[in-house]
Design an enzyme around this catalytic site. Structure first.
Site, short mmCIF file in Angstrom:
data_model
loop_
_atom_site.label_atom_id
_atom_site.label_comp_id
_atom_site.label_asym_id
_atom_site.label_seq_id
_atom_site.Cartn_x
_atom_site.Cartn_y
_atom_site.Cartn_z
CD GLN A 109 36.13 37.14 33.61
OE1 GLN A 109 36.05 38.14 34.33
NE2 GLN A 109 35.14 36.76 32.84
CD1 TRP A 110 44.39 40.31 37.17
CD2 TRP A 110 42.62 40.80 38.44
NE1 TRP A 110 44.70 41.42 37.90
CE2 TRP A 110 43.64 41.74 38.68
CE3 TRP A 110 41.42 40.90 39.14
CZ2 TRP A 110 43.48 42.79 39.60
CZ3 TRP A 110 41.27 41.93 40.05
CH2 TRP A 110 42.28 42.87 40.26
NE ARG A 112 44.04 34.24 28.71
CZ ARG A 112 43.33 34.11 27.60
NH1 ARG A 112 42.05 33.79 27.66
NH2 ARG A 112 43.88 34.27 26.41
CD GLU A 120 46.28 31.99 42.56
OE1 GLU A 120 46.79 31.73 41.47
OE2 GLU A 120 45.08 31.75 42.83
CB SER A 122 51.01 28.25 47.83
OG SER A 122 51.10 26.86 47.60
CG HIS A 222 51.67 50.94 28.67
ND1 HIS A 222 50.73 51.53 27.85
CD2 HIS A 222 52.07 49.81 28.03
CE1 HIS A 222 50.57 50.78 26.77
NE2 HIS A 222 51.36 49.74 26.86
NE ARG A 231 39.84 41.53 31.79
CZ ARG A 231 39.33 40.44 31.22
NH1 ARG A 231 38.04 40.30 31.09
NH2 ARG A 231 40.12 39.50 30.75
#
Ligand SMILES: Cc1cc2nc3c(=O)[nH]c(=O)nc-3n(C[C@H](O)[C@H](O)[C@H](O)COP(=O)(O)OP(=O)(O)OC[C@H]3O[C@@H](n4cnc5c(N)ncnc54)[C@H](O)[C@@H]3O)c2cc1C
Length: 312
Positions: A109-110, A112, A120, A122, A222, A231
């Site tokens: 979800q994040w 997106r 991330e 690996s 922003h 969220r």
């Protein structure tokens, strides 16, 4: 949240070190810099770095040469104005970098939110930790009957126990198979002599979505506020919302004026359609109005009555 002794020592060492700088720093955020704030059962979010403060927003808005000598009340007024009128670029002058540990289904979800820089952990290179998200009993809810993207009543008794058993059992079994296919344990030692083991980039495909991953996530203020408005909203799924709520606390420490304006005009405010505004105007004049006459759909009517705190 479980951190190894080495990880704790690395965080402590970073917190010990101090670097003199001419740049703006924020004592309230420095207090928690690098410290993991626990989220869910094994997750965390921690601030790794930041640039700017409330002053940087007003400085940019005024295109000023120095930090300025205005009063806090004037800065607050300007920040509120910027937030109210969606003059957003001054908020882009501040940046923040987080280290987040989160279940893979939350990460989906994040991710997106495209306006951030992400790196991330690996799982082609490393072995994922044996840590799975198992919801707390009060989060184990049935499918909502009114909202296809929501939860209903909490599961109880035998059904709840069975669901927890399945979640734990499936995650454990898939992880055990992952280790068997890799032929390496969590620390990288061979499990069985004489087997090559499957490549890490392939073995991972067998893992359940509640396994934790990690990333560094950097964005400007922003875009962070945009992320939080979606969220930290009650409509967001509980699991990602808990991360957003922890991050909202870091924003409060970092840029308190911006945080207050955000809570006032974005989180605490509502956006009305033309038809919705017409209903509010009629109500203020004491005129009767119902859904059929309003021209609003039944759903929009329900949503409007809910924000106005009026019975249907
Ligand atoms: C409650 C909820 C339910 C959701 N349900 C679903 C779902 O069922 N299925 C699903 O697929 N997604 C779903 N999403 C994800 C949602 O559609 C967005 O993808 C996500 O919230 C990111 O929002 P964003 O694009 O505004 O953010 P960001 O990617 O951070 O972008 C910020 C802003 O930048 C601009 N922008 C960024 N990239 C582009 C681009 N390529 N083109 C044009 N403008 C751009 C847009 O103005 C955008 O609003 C859901 C989100 C929420 C909060």
């Amino acid at each position: 949240m479980t951190l190894s002794r080495e990880q704790q020592a690395e965080i402590a060492a970073q917190r010990e070190a101090e670097t003199p700088t001419r740049r703006a720093t924020v004592p309230a955020l420095e207090e928690i810099l690098y410290q993991p704030l626990p989220v869910l059962d094994h997750g965390f979010v921690r601030v790794i770095d930041y640039m700017g403060d409330d002053g940087a927003v007003v400085q940019a808005a005024r295109v000023s040469y120095g930090r300025g000598t205005r009063k806090v009340s004037e800065d607050r007024g300007l920040v509120n104005y910027l937030m109210r009128h969606r003059h957003t670029t001054p908020f882009e002058m501040c940046e923040i970098k987080y280290h987040v540990k989160l279940p893979i289904f939350v990460a989906r979800q994040w991710i997106r939110h495209r306006t951030a820089n992400v790196n991330e952990y690996s799982a082609r290179y490393s072995i994922l930790d044996k840590e799975f998200y198992i919801p707390a009993p009060e989060q184990l809810a049935a499918q909502s009957r009114s909202n296809r993207q929501g939860r209903g009543a909490v599961l109880e008794g035998a059904e709840a126990r069975r669901v927890l058993d399945l979640l734990r059992g499936d995650a454990e079994r898939c992880y055990a198979d992952y280790i068997e296919m890799l032929n390496e344990d969590e620390t990288g030692n061979p499990v069985e002599e004489g087997r090559q083991g499957l490549a890490r980039e392939l073995a991972r495909m067998n893992l359940t979505l509640n396994v934790y991953t990690q990333w560094y996530w950097k964005t400007d203020l922003h875009n962070l506020l945009h992320f939080l408005s979606l969220r930290a909203d009650p409509h967001a799924q509980y699991e990602i919302r808990t991360y957003a709520e922890a991050m909202l606390e870091t924003v409060k420490r970092w840029v308190p004026l911006v945080h207050d304006a955000f809570m006032q005009y974005r989180m605490g405010g509502v956006h009305l359609s033309e038809g919705g505004l017409a209903v509010v105007r009629k109500l203020l004049r004491g005129e009767a109005v119902d859904q059929a006459a309003s021209g609003l759909s039944a759903r929009e009517w329900r949503e409007l009555m809910a924000v106005l705190g009026r019975p249907l």
